[in-house]
Write a protein that holds these residues in place. Structure first.
Motif, short mmCIF file in Angstrom:
data_model
loop_
_atom_site.label_atom_id
_atom_site.label_comp_id
_atom_site.label_asym_id
_atom_site.label_seq_id
_atom_site.Cartn_x
_atom_site.Cartn_y
_atom_site.Cartn_z
N SER A 41 -3.90 9.10 49.86
CA SER A 41 -3.12 8.11 49.12
C SER A 41 -3.39 8.22 47.62
O SER A 41 -4.54 8.20 47.18
CB SER A 41 -3.48 6.70 49.59
OG SER A 41 -3.01 5.72 48.70
N LYS A 42 -2.32 8.32 46.82
CA LYS A 42 -2.49 8.36 45.37
C LYS A 42 -3.00 7.02 44.84
O LYS A 42 -3.65 6.97 43.79
CB LYS A 42 -1.17 8.72 44.70
CG LYS A 42 -0.73 10.15 44.94
CD LYS A 42 0.57 10.46 44.21
CE LYS A 42 1.01 11.90 44.47
NZ LYS A 42 2.29 12.22 43.80
N THR A 43 -2.74 5.96 45.57
CA THR A 43 -3.18 4.64 45.15
C THR A 43 -4.69 4.51 45.22
O THR A 43 -5.33 3.87 44.38
CB THR A 43 -2.53 3.55 46.02
OG1 THR A 43 -1.12 3.67 45.95
CG2 THR A 43 -2.95 2.15 45.58
N TYR A 44 -5.31 5.14 46.23
CA TYR A 44 -6.74 4.96 46.48
C TYR A 44 -7.55 6.23 46.24
O TYR A 44 -8.70 6.31 46.68
CB TYR A 44 -6.95 4.47 47.91
CG TYR A 44 -6.22 3.20 48.22
CD1 TYR A 44 -6.58 1.99 47.60
CD2 TYR A 44 -5.14 3.17 49.11
CE1 TYR A 44 -5.90 0.82 47.87
CE2 TYR A 44 -4.47 2.00 49.38
CZ TYR A 44 -4.84 0.82 48.77
OH TYR A 44 -4.18 -0.33 49.03
N THR A 45 -6.98 7.21 45.55
CA THR A 45 -7.66 8.49 45.36
C THR A 45 -7.78 8.82 43.87
O THR A 45 -6.83 8.63 43.12
CB THR A 45 -6.91 9.63 46.08
OG1 THR A 45 -6.89 9.35 47.49
CG2 THR A 45 -7.56 10.98 45.84
N THR A 46 -8.95 9.35 43.48
CA THR A 46 -9.17 9.83 42.11
C THR A 46 -9.81 11.20 42.18
O THR A 46 -10.88 11.37 42.79
CB THR A 46 -10.10 8.88 41.32
OG1 THR A 46 -9.52 7.57 41.30
CG2 THR A 46 -10.27 9.38 39.90
N LEU A 47 -9.15 12.19 41.57
CA LEU A 47 -9.67 13.55 41.53
C LEU A 47 -10.05 13.85 40.08
O LEU A 47 -9.18 14.13 39.25
CB LEU A 47 -8.62 14.54 42.02
CG LEU A 47 -7.94 14.22 43.36
CD1 LEU A 47 -6.92 15.31 43.71
CD2 LEU A 47 -8.96 14.06 44.47
N SER A 48 -11.33 13.78 39.76
CA SER A 48 -11.75 13.89 38.36
C SER A 48 -12.75 15.02 38.16
O SER A 48 -13.37 15.51 39.10
CB SER A 48 -12.36 12.57 37.89
OG SER A 48 -13.54 12.27 38.60
N PHE A 49 -12.91 15.41 36.89
CA PHE A 49 -13.87 16.44 36.54
C PHE A 49 -14.48 16.09 35.19
O PHE A 49 -13.87 15.39 34.36
CB PHE A 49 -13.21 17.82 36.48
CG PHE A 49 -12.09 17.93 35.50
CD1 PHE A 49 -12.31 18.31 34.18
CD2 PHE A 49 -10.77 17.65 35.89
CE1 PHE A 49 -11.26 18.41 33.27
CE2 PHE A 49 -9.72 17.75 34.99
CZ PHE A 49 -9.97 18.12 33.68
N THR A 50 -15.69 16.59 34.94
CA THR A 50 -16.40 16.34 33.69
C THR A 50 -16.98 17.65 33.17
O THR A 50 -17.62 18.39 33.92
CB THR A 50 -17.55 15.33 33.88
OG1 THR A 50 -17.03 14.12 34.43
CG2 THR A 50 -18.23 15.03 32.56
N ALA A 51 -16.75 17.94 31.89
CA ALA A 51 -17.29 19.14 31.25
C ALA A 51 -17.99 18.73 29.96
O ALA A 51 -17.61 17.76 29.30
CB ALA A 51 -16.18 20.14 30.96
N THR A 52 -19.03 19.48 29.60
CA THR A 52 -19.78 19.21 28.37
C THR A 52 -19.31 20.15 27.26
O THR A 52 -19.25 21.36 27.45
CB THR A 52 -21.29 19.41 28.60
OG1 THR A 52 -21.72 18.55 29.65
CG2 THR A 52 -22.08 19.08 27.34
N LYS A 53 -18.98 19.58 26.11
CA LYS A 53 -18.49 20.37 24.97
C LYS A 53 -19.52 20.35 23.84
O LYS A 53 -20.04 19.30 23.48
CB LYS A 53 -17.16 19.81 24.47
CG LYS A 53 -16.57 20.58 23.28
CD LYS A 53 -15.32 19.91 22.74
CE LYS A 53 -14.14 20.11 23.64
NZ LYS A 53 -12.88 19.55 23.03
N TRP A 54 -19.77 21.54 23.28
CA TRP A 54 -20.69 21.72 22.14
C TRP A 54 -22.08 21.15 22.41
O TRP A 54 -22.79 20.76 21.49
CB TRP A 54 -20.10 21.09 20.88
CG TRP A 54 -18.81 21.72 20.45
CD1 TRP A 54 -18.49 23.04 20.44
CD2 TRP A 54 -17.66 21.02 19.98
NE1 TRP A 54 -17.21 23.23 20.00
CE2 TRP A 54 -16.66 22.00 19.70
CE3 TRP A 54 -17.35 19.68 19.76
CZ2 TRP A 54 -15.40 21.67 19.22
CZ3 TRP A 54 -16.09 19.36 19.29
CH2 TRP A 54 -15.13 20.34 19.02
#
Length: 207
Positions: A41-54
């Motif tokens: 479900s798009k309502t109850y789903t989060t697909l995230s990512f995190t990257a470190t810059k500099w």
């Protein structure tokens, strides 16, 4: 009259054990539920990512457009499966210019590789509501076999609303393994750390 009272007392005493037995009769055990198919479900789903810059900032992004199914069985993990496809152009970091750069052929190259996907191959239980999921992760046209831990947030039928299941996982990938380099943008330096943290909260609805 005395005879009637004695007969009535005997009838009451005789009935008492029957009533007690009915009150303490064990409830029938629930039958084992088979595998259920849940639609992501798009309502109850989060697909995230995190990257470190500099080596200073952590920048987050997510994907807005995706679809998939999950088959879940608490009794038989071998019957569990995950199949999710993500539209790479739906990448969103809340900064339009940065999104354009990440969508370009210097990073995700969304025109040439319009989708990312994960398809499980083996699911095994490793703890209470914790599973080890092996599968194929495809990014930028490159497929790697990975293993990720997945935790069951909960599975619940809400009367009048629906049958829901929630899952969560966090794992790390090396973007260089998938050819997401950003060489032009960074001038061939490691301005962006190669390791990217993937955090998925997946909500499924049984239909």
């Amino acid at each position: 009259m005395k005879t009637q009272r004695i007969f009535l007392a005997l009838a009451v005493l005789t009935a008492l054990p029957l009533s007690a037995n009915r009150q303490h009769k064990p409830a029938p055990s629930a039958s084992s539920a088979g595998p259920k198919v849940y639609v992501v479900s798009k309502t109850y789903t989060t697909l995230s990512f995190t990257a470190t810059k500099w080596m200073v900032f952590k920048e987050e992004g997510l994907f807005q457009d995706f679809s998939g199914t999950l088959v879940y069985s608490a009794q038989d993990p071998s019957k569990c499966t995950i199949d999710v496809t993500v539209q790479s152009a739906s990448l969103d970091t809340r900064v339009a210019n940065r999104d354009r750069v990440l969508r370009s052929d210097d990073f995700f190259d969304v025109e040439k590789f319009p989708t990312l996907s994960f398809r499980s191959t083996i699911v095994t239980a490793t703890g209470s509501e914790i599973y080890s999921v092996e599968g194929d992760l495809t990014i930028h046209g490159v497929t790697k076999h990975i293993t990720v831990p997945i935790k069951v947030i909960g599975v619940r039928v809400i009367p009048g609303i629906g049958d829901f299941a929630g899952f969560e996982t966090t794992f790390i990938i090396d973007r260089r393994d998938y050819g997401v380099l950003g060489s032009r943008w960074s001038g061939n330096t490691l301005a962006i750390d190669p390791t990217v943290v993937i955090h998925l909260i997946i909500g499924g609805v049984h239909e």
